[in-house]
Design an enzyme around this catalytic site. Structure first.
Site: not given
Ligand code: BG6
Length: 495
Positions: A197, A393
């Site tokens: 991220e 995810e």
């Protein structure tokens, strides 16, 4: 349902959220080790000693006061210290993943387990061997490891003494760490992600600043820092990609971004334009550099708006161009609404702000539930980049109840996953080259945002609470048996 024959089904975790053993095996501390637990409404805090030696704490997104040093305060409980003790339970956990039929397990390597301070020239051998054992154990069951090199856990020493990623020197320390990973685990690991991220640094600024009540000047200063830090991380990533390919041409190395799937609240052209600008800042800024190898034209506008004069060298630009990724991976949980108009109803909870979407339901933590947004994001991103995609995810943080007989009936989790799997299938039908899906997390983990255990994501329950009490025993939730069936049928049987 149309999933390719070799579709990589599996689950994902991060070292700092599962491993525990924070001070065992020669590991040094990371920032998560000085971060307390929080709740949906109470932030996590970072603990420190001020310049006079007095203990204090700040919101995890805030800065340390001048002269303060990070400090593990015995008056607090730090959930990442023990996490779910996967360091000692990995064999048992991997056996359970194998029972579910995993083709892939996404995990990360704790940087400070290999390089306790981050500056050492050679790695901590005990840490190196630990991960080798883990990868061998996965291979025993034909589970492909997918390894995130950096998942929010820069060694604390690098944060404290070198100022973290604001310092160009971190590139060389990261590259040494990444090179060690590629060299030591050559042949055992083929799938790598450089930074988890990475885009959070710019994607979350407005939300965090709203939370911390920042002024326009403070916000601009934060953007300047974020773009500089990101530049160093993007260069570090590009160098790692080049080295990873040179060490093993079979390596498939990807970027990893959080999804900021933004919709305009109205058909006002100003809303549409603002939404596009959110996509540029939050999603395309990093993605374009990773995939295209250069900064896209809109970055000049962003740098101008925030008064940036970045340290970018010609060699950096050459490295970015030479280190483009092989795949684009991302986390997907929810979507957001953007508007230039006054907002009457806001979404609330942890890590979620902005207008509420009246067409969607929200989780107990205030995250919108939006499977169609996943299809939308997949199609938009594939259309832009045309390289393989992986969702690394996706999941639902929810309260679980253990029945008297030990069973856990988490149909809400199954109800969350089912439409997301259908959304992936529709995107594949529409031409998207999606190669895999790792749910978050396959096992209960410490929440990154709130530090809670009660915000549970797993198919596997771990007997551990928010105060660190519990036997750490693992048990299968109903969703465990459901996901096993999904994998066995390659996504055909999702009932
Ligand atoms: C992603 C992170 O942001 O979301 C994970 O990569 C994190 O580390 C996950 O755990 C879910 O967020 P949270 O705050 O519910 O743990």
């Amino acid at each position: 349902m149309s999933f390719p024959k070799n579709f990589l089904w599996g689950g994902a975790t991060a070292a700092n959220q599962v491993e525990g053993a924070w001070n065992e095996g020669g590991r040094g501390p990371a920032k998560t080790d000085v971060t307390t637990g929080g709740t949906v409404s109470e932030p996590r805090y970072i603990t420190y000693l001020d310049k006079d030696g007095k203990p204090g704490k700040i919101n995890q997104f805030d800065r340390l006061p001048e002269g303060a040093t990070y400090y593990v305060n015995p008056d607090y409980y730090y959930p990442n210290h023990k996490a779910v003790d996967q360091y000692h339970h990995y064999k048992e956990d991997i056996a359970l993943f194998a029972e579910m039929g995993y083709k892939v397990y996404r995990m990360s390597i704790s940087w400070s387990r290999l390089f306790p301070k981050g500056i050492e020239k050679t790695p901590n051998q005990e840490g190196v061997e630990h991960y080798r054992d883990v990868f061998k154990e996965l291979r025993k069951y034909n589970i492909e490891p997918l390894v995130t090199i950096w998942h929010f856990d820069t060694p604390l020493y690098l944060e404290q003494e070198l100022g973290g990623w604001q310092n160009r020197e971190l590139i060389e320390h990261y590259v040494r760490f990444a090179t060690t990973c590629f060299t030591e685990y050559k042949g055992l690991v083929h799938y790598w992600l450089t930074f988890n991220e990475i885009n959070n640094a710019c994607a979350f600024i407005d939300m965090v600043n709203e939370m911390l009540h920042m002024t326009k000047e403070e916000t601009d200063a934060r953007y300047r820092e974020a773009y500089q830090l990101l530049h160093y991380q993007l260069v570090a990533s590009a160098k790692a990609v080049q080295i990873g390919h040179a060490i093993d041409p079979d390596n498939m190395i990807g970027c990893m971004l959080s999804t900021n799937c933004a919709y305009p609240m109205t058909c006002d052209p100003e809303d549409a334009l603002k939404t596009e600008h959110v996509w540029e800042n939050a999603t395309y800024y990093c993605g374009d550099v990773h995939v295209f190898g250069y900064y896209s034209p809109f970055t000049k506008r962003l740098w101008r708006e925030h008064g940036c004069e970045l340290d970018i060298t010609d060699q950096d630009l050459a490295d970015l161009a030479a280190g483009t990724v092989d795949m684009y991976t991302f986390s997907y949980y929810s979507s957001n609404v953007v508007t230039t108009h006054d907002v009457t109803e806001k979404s609330g909870g942890n890590m979620s702000t902005g207008a509420k979407n009246p067409y969607l339901q929200y989780s107990d933590w205030g995250w919108s539930l939006d499977p169609t947004g996943m299809q939308y994001f997949l199609e938009k991103i594939y259309d832009r980049y045309r390289i393989p995609l992986m969702i690394v995810e996706n999941g639902l943080g929810a309260y679980d109840t253990v029945e008297e007989d030990g069973s856990i009936h988490d149909d809400y989790r199954i109800d969350y996953y089912r439409p997301h799997i259908q959304a992936m299938s529709r995107a594949i039908d529409n031409g998207v080259d999606l190669i895999g899906y790792t749910t978050w997390g396959c096992i209960d983990v410490v929440s990154a945002g709130t530090g809670e255990m009660r915000k549970r994501y797993g198919f596997i329950y771990v007997d551990m609470d928010d105060e660190g009490k519990g036997s750490m025993a693992r048990s299968r939730k109903d969703s465990f048996f459901w996901y096993k069936k999904v994998i066995a049928s390659n996504g055909e049987d999702i009932d």
